[in-house]
Design an enzyme around this catalytic site. Structure first.
Site, mmCIF file in Angstrom:
data_model
loop_
_atom_site.group_PDB
_atom_site.id
_atom_site.type_symbol
_atom_site.label_atom_id
_atom_site.label_comp_id
_atom_site.label_asym_id
_atom_site.label_seq_id
_atom_site.Cartn_x
_atom_site.Cartn_y
_atom_site.Cartn_z
ATOM 1 N N GLU A 1 1.408 0.875 -14.013
ATOM 2 C CA GLU A 1 2.530 0.487 -13.150
ATOM 3 C C GLU A 1 2.153 -0.836 -12.507
ATOM 4 O O GLU A 1 1.280 -0.882 -11.644
ATOM 5 C CB GLU A 1 2.779 1.569 -12.096
ATOM 6 N N CYS B 1 6.043 -3.868 -4.903
ATOM 7 C CA CYS B 1 6.167 -4.247 -6.320
ATOM 8 C C CYS B 1 7.626 -4.351 -6.750
ATOM 9 O O CYS B 1 7.980 -5.170 -7.584
ATOM 10 C CB CYS B 1 5.437 -3.234 -7.190
HETATM 11 P P1 NAD Z 1 -5.319 -5.238 -8.340
HETATM 12 O O1 NAD Z 1 -4.986 -5.177 -9.778
HETATM 13 O O2 NAD Z 1 -6.104 -6.396 -7.840
HETATM 14 O O3 NAD Z 1 -6.121 -3.944 -7.870
HETATM 15 C C1 NAD Z 1 -5.617 -2.651 -8.019
HETATM 16 C C2 NAD Z 1 -6.771 -1.673 -8.127
HETATM 17 O O4 NAD Z 1 -7.508 -1.966 -9.306
HETATM 18 C C3 NAD Z 1 -7.771 -1.731 -6.971
HETATM 19 O O5 NAD Z 1 -8.172 -0.420 -6.649
HETATM 20 C C4 NAD Z 1 -8.931 -2.499 -7.574
HETATM 21 O O6 NAD Z 1 -10.181 -2.208 -6.992
HETATM 22 C C5 NAD Z 1 -8.884 -1.990 -9.003
HETATM 23 N N1 NAD Z 1 -9.580 -2.840 -9.986
HETATM 24 C C6 NAD Z 1 -9.826 -4.163 -9.923
HETATM 25 N N2 NAD Z 1 -10.491 -4.557 -11.025
HETATM 26 C C7 NAD Z 1 -10.672 -3.458 -11.803
HETATM 27 C C8 NAD Z 1 -11.280 -3.215 -13.061
HETATM 28 N N3 NAD Z 1 -11.835 -4.200 -13.768
HETATM 29 N N4 NAD Z 1 -11.276 -1.963 -13.549
HETATM 30 C C9 NAD Z 1 -10.681 -0.949 -12.864
HETATM 31 N N5 NAD Z 1 -10.103 -1.122 -11.666
HETATM 32 C C10 NAD Z 1 -10.084 -2.363 -11.136
HETATM 33 O O7 NAD Z 1 -3.929 -5.113 -7.579
HETATM 34 P P2 NAD Z 1 -3.664 -5.203 -6.022
HETATM 35 O O8 NAD Z 1 -3.753 -6.638 -5.607
HETATM 36 O O9 NAD Z 1 -4.481 -4.190 -5.323
HETATM 37 O O10 NAD Z 1 -2.145 -4.709 -5.950
HETATM 38 C C11 NAD Z 1 -1.069 -5.559 -6.060
HETATM 39 C C12 NAD Z 1 -0.426 -5.420 -7.425
HETATM 40 O O11 NAD Z 1 -0.026 -4.068 -7.641
HETATM 41 C C13 NAD Z 1 0.844 -6.241 -7.527
HETATM 42 O O12 NAD Z 1 0.882 -6.872 -8.789
HETATM 43 C C14 NAD Z 1 1.940 -5.199 -7.420
HETATM 44 O O13 NAD Z 1 3.162 -5.562 -8.000
HETATM 45 C C15 NAD Z 1 1.312 -4.050 -8.122
HETATM 46 N N6 NAD Z 1 1.993 -2.802 -7.755
HETATM 47 C C16 NAD Z 1 2.758 -2.170 -8.687
HETATM 48 C C17 NAD Z 1 3.437 -1.003 -8.358
HETATM 49 C C18 NAD Z 1 4.280 -0.278 -9.367
HETATM 50 O O14 NAD Z 1 4.562 0.888 -9.130
HETATM 51 N N7 NAD Z 1 4.677 -0.895 -10.450
HETATM 52 C C19 NAD Z 1 3.329 -0.483 -7.069
HETATM 53 C C20 NAD Z 1 2.541 -1.161 -6.138
HETATM 54 C C21 NAD Z 1 1.868 -2.312 -6.496
#
Ligand code: NAD
Length: 488
Positions: A256, A289
């Protein structure tokens, strides 16, 4: 000396992992900072690959018994978790606000009740999950949802507990065991959830929480051979890394991701309603998001729409998210602020005009912003900002509106304001989006499929779709004859 428990706005939060029903400390920690005032909240366990592997091992060990637990008992425990969330709602709300800066009143009245609902909904859905048997030349087909195994759930910071439990609840209901990895910028409520689940009687190892940086422990979780499902909410670049890592064992993924969703305003729309929908896009300081960050407004009403929007946006109060009167809080982190500001600076340099905001404020706050004079192929129109930054473009025909709406690499949601029902149906059919809202925004039902098209995601969760993802679906075909003993 590292404190294992933190006092956060009067609540006690354990800063360690929760693995196999025990608190586990890390040798290293990272500092959790409140976006409200930039002050340190405390030191949190900084997970290592070995600790991540220990959490998967705990989830694997707990899986057979949890998978074999009768559905009614699993549902009972999930309802008990919901009871615990409701009992500690105030505590969860203030801890979440302190940690991620979203409005306290929305945590109290919307988000935390929804967290409890996540557990109740999937517990109840589990009890009615069935597919009617069907016949093939006298043979009976029976479809079952078998628990798949340990599931890794990785979540972002913008709605930490709501998004975590939207995965944890169906995964547990499905009979899977869980390793939850919350975001490092908002790790606290996941730890409280572990306490609540244990108090509710969830057996040890069924839910595990590992804190830390995704870049340091992500691979250990997502490439682990014993992990049977990975559900991730976050950004597109991280999703790519997770998908590559999960490819090692072809572990099924639910992704997502981000969005750059449009709000289409047609000249026949109720303009007051359209402006209300537009101003709502500043919710959670734009860290949503699903936000409709691109306004596409039909030419004849564009000037009036803009005038009313500017007036209404000017009435919003930005400040401390704990105050009842605040409409917009801070952005989560100085790095996020830098990112937002960079997007706006480059857009202004490229000729955009800020009709609202367009600058940073003190502390972690970014002024709500609306940019006009932006080109469709520009960065500010094509890329997700994840801050209170919106753009406005105009169109003259329905075809042009649809073309502009669909012309990004995302497809998470779209919102339409129109007074013409047939137009709504025509346009909706042509939009690429996982969710379309017509004359409304953010009406979400857990039984609806939720997810994104194109680079906004892979797969859908919600209702039966969640169980389809978290389970191994099995079809059993039984012949009518061949029995030497029949006890039925
Ligand atoms: P991010 O991708 O930076 O991090 C999300 C999670 O992934 C964190 O827990 C982080 O520690 C983890 N992560 C980072 N690198 C990783 C790796 N290599 N392997 C596994 N896990 C890893 O995102 P963010 O900045 O925390 O969140 C914002 C993003 O989330 C925006 O793009 C937003 O649109 C999206 N979002 C989507 C939805 C949806 O339902 N579609 C909902 C909320 C947020």
């Amino acid at each position: 000396m590292i404190e294992h428990t933190l006092t956060v706005a009067g609540a006690t939060v354990d800063a360690r992992h929760w693995i196999g029903g025990e608190r586990v400390a890390s040798a290293e920690t990272f500092t959790d900072v409140s976006p409200i005032d930039g002050c340190a909240i405390g030191e949190i366990a900084r997970g290592t690959p070995a600790e991540a592997a220990a959490a998967v091992a705990a989830a694997k060990a707990a899986f057979p018994a949890w998978a074999a637990t009768p559905r009614a008992e699993r549902a009972r425990i999930l309802h008990a978790v919901a009871d615990g969330v409701e009992k500690r709602l105030e505590e969860l709300a203030i801890v979440e606000t302190t940690d991620n800066g979203a409005l306290l009143r929305s945590h109290r009245h919307g988000v935390m009740p929804r967290v409890a609902h996540n557990f109740r909904f999937f517990a109840d859905w589990l009890l009615k999950l069935e597919h009617e048997d069907f016949d093939t030349r006298g043979h009976t087909n029976h479809v079952s949802w078998d628990p798949a195994g340990p599931s890794v759930l990785i979540t972002p910071w913008n709605a930490p507990l709501m998004l975590a439990t939207w995965k944890v609840a169906p995964a547990l209901a499905a009979g899977n065991t869980v390793v939850l990895k919350p975001a490092e910028w908002s790790p606290l409520t996941a730890s409280l959830l572990a306490d609540i689940a244990a108090e509710a009687g969830l057996p040890a190892g069924v839910l595990n929480v590992v804190q830390g940086y995704g870049s340091e422990i992500g691979d250990a979780l997502t490439s682990h051979p014993d992990v049977r499902r990975i559900s991730f909410t976050g950004s597109v670049p991280t999703a790519r890394r997770i998908a590559a890592s999960a490819a090692a064992h072809l572990t099924p993924l639910s992704l997502e991701l981000g969005g750059k969703s449009p709000l289409l305003v047609f000249a026949d729309a109720d303009l007051d309603l359209a402006v209300d929908l537009a101003v709502e896009q500043y919710d959670n300081a734009g860290q949503v998001c699903l936000a409709a960050t691109r306004f596409l407004v039909e030419e004849p009403v564009a000037e009036e729409f803009t005038r009313r929007f500017v007036e209404k946006a000017g009435q919003l109060t930005q400040g401390d998210p704990r105050d009842e009167g605040t409409d917009i809080g801070p952005s989560i982190h100085p790095r996020q602020l830098e990112k937002i500001d960079g997007f706006v600076r480059r857009a202004l340099d490229a000729g955009a005009r800020a009709v609202v905001g367009g600058h940073r404020k003190d502390g972690h706050y970014y002024a709500p912003t609306l940019l006009t004079d932006v080109a469709q192929d520009s960065e500010i129109v094509q890329e997700e900002v994840f801050g209170p930054v919106l753009t406005l473009q105009t169109f003259t025909t329905e075809d042009e509106a649809v073309r502009l709406a669909n012309d990004t690499r995302f497809g998470l949601a779209a919102t339409l304001a129109t007074g013409d029902r047939e137009r709504a149906e025509r346009v909706t059919a042509r939009l690429v989006a996982g969710t379309v809202w017509v004359n409304c925004f953010f009406v979400r039902d857990l039984q609806a499929p939720f997810g994104g098209s194109r680079q906004s995601g892979v797969g859908r969760e919600g209702g039966s779709w969640s169980f389809d993802f978290y389970c191994d679906l099995k079809n059993t075909v039984t012949a009518p004859n061949g029995w030497s003993q029949d006890h039925g």
